[in-house]
Design a protein around this motif. Structure first.
Motif, PDB file in Angstrom:
ATOM      1  N   SER A 199      48.382  31.867  29.642  1.00 41.59           N
ATOM      2  CA  SER A 199      47.331  32.881  29.491  1.00 41.59           C
ATOM      3  C   SER A 199      46.160  32.351  28.670  1.00 41.59           C
ATOM      4  CB  SER A 199      47.896  34.137  28.831  1.00 41.59           C
ATOM      5  OG  SER A 199      48.166  33.905  27.459  1.00 41.59           O
ATOM      6  N   TYR A 200      44.996  32.861  28.988  1.00 43.17           N
ATOM      7  CA  TYR A 200      43.774  32.515  28.252  1.00 43.17           C
ATOM      8  C   TYR A 200      43.917  32.874  26.780  1.00 43.17           C
ATOM      9  CZ  TYR A 200      38.766  32.387  27.154  1.00 43.17           C
ATOM     10  OH  TYR A 200      37.536  32.111  26.590  1.00 43.17           O
ATOM     11  N   THR A 201      44.576  33.999  26.506  1.00 43.53           N
ATOM     12  CA  THR A 201      44.721  34.476  25.126  1.00 43.53           C
ATOM     13  C   THR A 201      45.457  33.466  24.263  1.00 43.53           C
ATOM     14  OG1 THR A 201      44.726  36.776  25.863  1.00 43.53           O
ATOM     15  CG2 THR A 201      45.606  36.330  23.674  1.00 43.53           C
ATOM     16  N   GLU A 253      50.970  27.994  34.314  1.00 38.83           N
ATOM     17  CA  GLU A 253      49.930  29.004  34.146  1.00 38.83           C
ATOM     18  C   GLU A 253      50.102  29.667  32.782  1.00 38.83           C
ATOM     19  OE1 GLU A 253      49.513  31.779  37.285  1.00 38.83           O
ATOM     20  OE2 GLU A 253      49.303  30.252  38.859  1.00 38.83           O
ATOM     21  N   SER A 299      33.641  38.430  28.100  1.00 42.64           N
ATOM     22  CA  SER A 299      34.835  38.391  28.954  1.00 42.64           C
ATOM     23  C   SER A 299      34.473  38.634  30.424  1.00 42.64           C
ATOM     24  CB  SER A 299      35.866  39.418  28.475  1.00 42.64           C
ATOM     25  OG  SER A 299      35.313  40.721  28.440  1.00 42.64           O
ATOM     26  N   SER A 328      39.606  37.387  24.441  1.00 43.49           N
ATOM     27  CA  SER A 328      40.760  36.724  25.050  1.00 43.49           C
ATOM     28  C   SER A 328      41.593  37.696  25.887  1.00 43.49           C
ATOM     29  CB  SER A 328      41.640  36.099  23.958  1.00 43.49           C
ATOM     30  OG  SER A 328      40.923  35.148  23.211  1.00 43.49           O
ATOM     31  N   GLN A 346      43.420  25.233  30.348  1.00 43.11           N
ATOM     32  CA  GLN A 346      44.096  25.987  31.406  1.00 43.11           C
ATOM     33  C   GLN A 346      44.082  25.224  32.725  1.00 43.11           C
ATOM     34  OE1 GLN A 346      42.133  29.978  31.215  1.00 43.11           O
ATOM     35  NE2 GLN A 346      44.232  30.736  31.296  1.00 43.11           N
ATOM     36  N   ASP A 362      42.134  38.052  30.254  1.00 40.38           N
ATOM     37  CA  ASP A 362      43.415  38.100  30.970  1.00 40.38           C
ATOM     38  C   ASP A 362      43.598  39.397  31.746  1.00 40.38           C
ATOM     39  OD1 ASP A 362      44.374  35.579  30.251  1.00 40.38           O
ATOM     40  OD2 ASP A 362      45.174  36.303  28.345  1.00 40.38           O
ATOM     41  N   LYS A 367      35.066  35.891  33.439  1.00 46.54           N
ATOM     42  CA  LYS A 367      35.898  36.227  34.607  1.00 46.54           C
ATOM     43  C   LYS A 367      35.097  36.290  35.894  1.00 46.54           C
ATOM     44  CE  LYS A 367      40.178  36.883  35.605  1.00 46.54           C
ATOM     45  NZ  LYS A 367      41.085  37.875  35.000  1.00 46.54           N
TER      46      LYS A 367
END
Length: 288
Positions: free
Chosen positions: A62-64, A60, A25, A98, A50, A102, A29
């Motif tokens: 969320s990545y999750t 937009e 993660s 995930s 995304q 975020d 990021k």
């Protein structure tokens, strides 16, 4: 693997998965996002999705949510066909990674895209290798590759390669070929890091000459669940009758097996060869 080693592995399993999730993660990021790169597998597909939703639909998401969506079918395949514990810890990895992607605030460590490609690829490979060492995955195509390999003997590498090529080509067309080409460097470094750190999917061939072939053959089967072939041979020095053991094992078991052989017969002659390809039945120990 001994019973003691198996127990230690089970105790360490959740901690290793958490560490791998943190590494992955942070890498996504801090490295991948800043470099505008597109990794392979489900993570790359999530980042690409995304980017498409944001650029063309002004959404937009969320990545999750997206990562769970792309992993839903592979996780189902894992639970049904591969192993429940294996899939549970893989799912833990997917969820932790995930959520942390975020939650972690954006931070720029470097803006040099080549450095991001190389060191980001190393971190990604490290996270994947850590998961594999405790019988878990980072999700996505790993489930499908293992399923095809264990159930049908099909090499899933081509499928993974096709998906990664699709991600890179789509990213190149929509967002620029420079990022897509740097992503190839990222994926190559990641793959090489995995090969360096994790060797359970590689095999070695053992050729052993010993007076205790039965004990050694039984030990190989007990430790690795792989069989062995005992061959009658003749020594070229004294022309006396000898016995030779031929066996193929996973490379991760090599050190332990050689140590056990020498414990049984300190005078054994051992030749260990890297195995390029196997055709025919080769027992892969199923995931738990």
């Amino acid at each position: 693997m001994t019973i003691k080693e198996q127990k230690r592995k089970q105790y360490l399993r959740p901690f290793v998965v958490v560490i791998a999730a943190i590494i992955m993660s942070l890498n996504i990021k801090i490295m991948v996002r800043n470099g505008g790169l597109y990794p392979g597998g489900a993570n790359g597909l999530t980042i690409l999705t995304q980017a498409i939703l944001e650029k063309f639909f002004h959404m937009e998401v969320s990545y999750t949510l997206i990562n769970i969506f792309w992993n839903s079918l592979p996780v189902y395949i894992g639970f049904k066909y591969i192993g429940k514990n294996f899939t549970f810890f893989s799912l833990l990895m997917i969820l932790l990674n995930s959520v942390m992607v975020d939650m972690i605030p954006k931070y720029t460590l470097t803006s040099d895209i080549l450095l991001i490609s190389v060191f980001g690829g190393m971190l990604n490979g490290l996270a994947i290798a850590l998961c594999l060492k405790v019988d878990a995955t980072t999700g996505g195509t790993d489930f499908i590759s293992i399923f095809l390999s264990e159930k049908y003997g099909i090499d899933g590498f081509n499928m993974v390669l096709i998906l990664n090529a699709f991600i890179l080509i789509t990213a190149g067309i929509l967002f620029g070929w420079d990022k897509a080409l740097y992503s190839i460097i990222y994926q190559y470094v990641s793959t090489q890091t995995i090969h360096l750190l994790y060797r359970s999917y590689s095999q070695v061939t053992l050729i052993i000459i010993s007076d205790k072939v039965n004990e050694i053959s039984d030990m190989i089967h007990a430790v690795t669940q792989h069989g062995a072939t005992i061959i009658n041979a003749e020594g070229a020095y004294h022309y006396d009758d000898r016995k030779m053991i031929y066996s193929v094992i996973n490379e991760s078991s090599e050190k332990a097996i050689i140590g056990n052989i020498l414990a049984i017969d300190p005078h054994a002659f051992i030749n260990c060869l890297r195995t390029k390809e196997i055709r025919g039945h080769f027992n892969q120990i199923p995931k738990d």
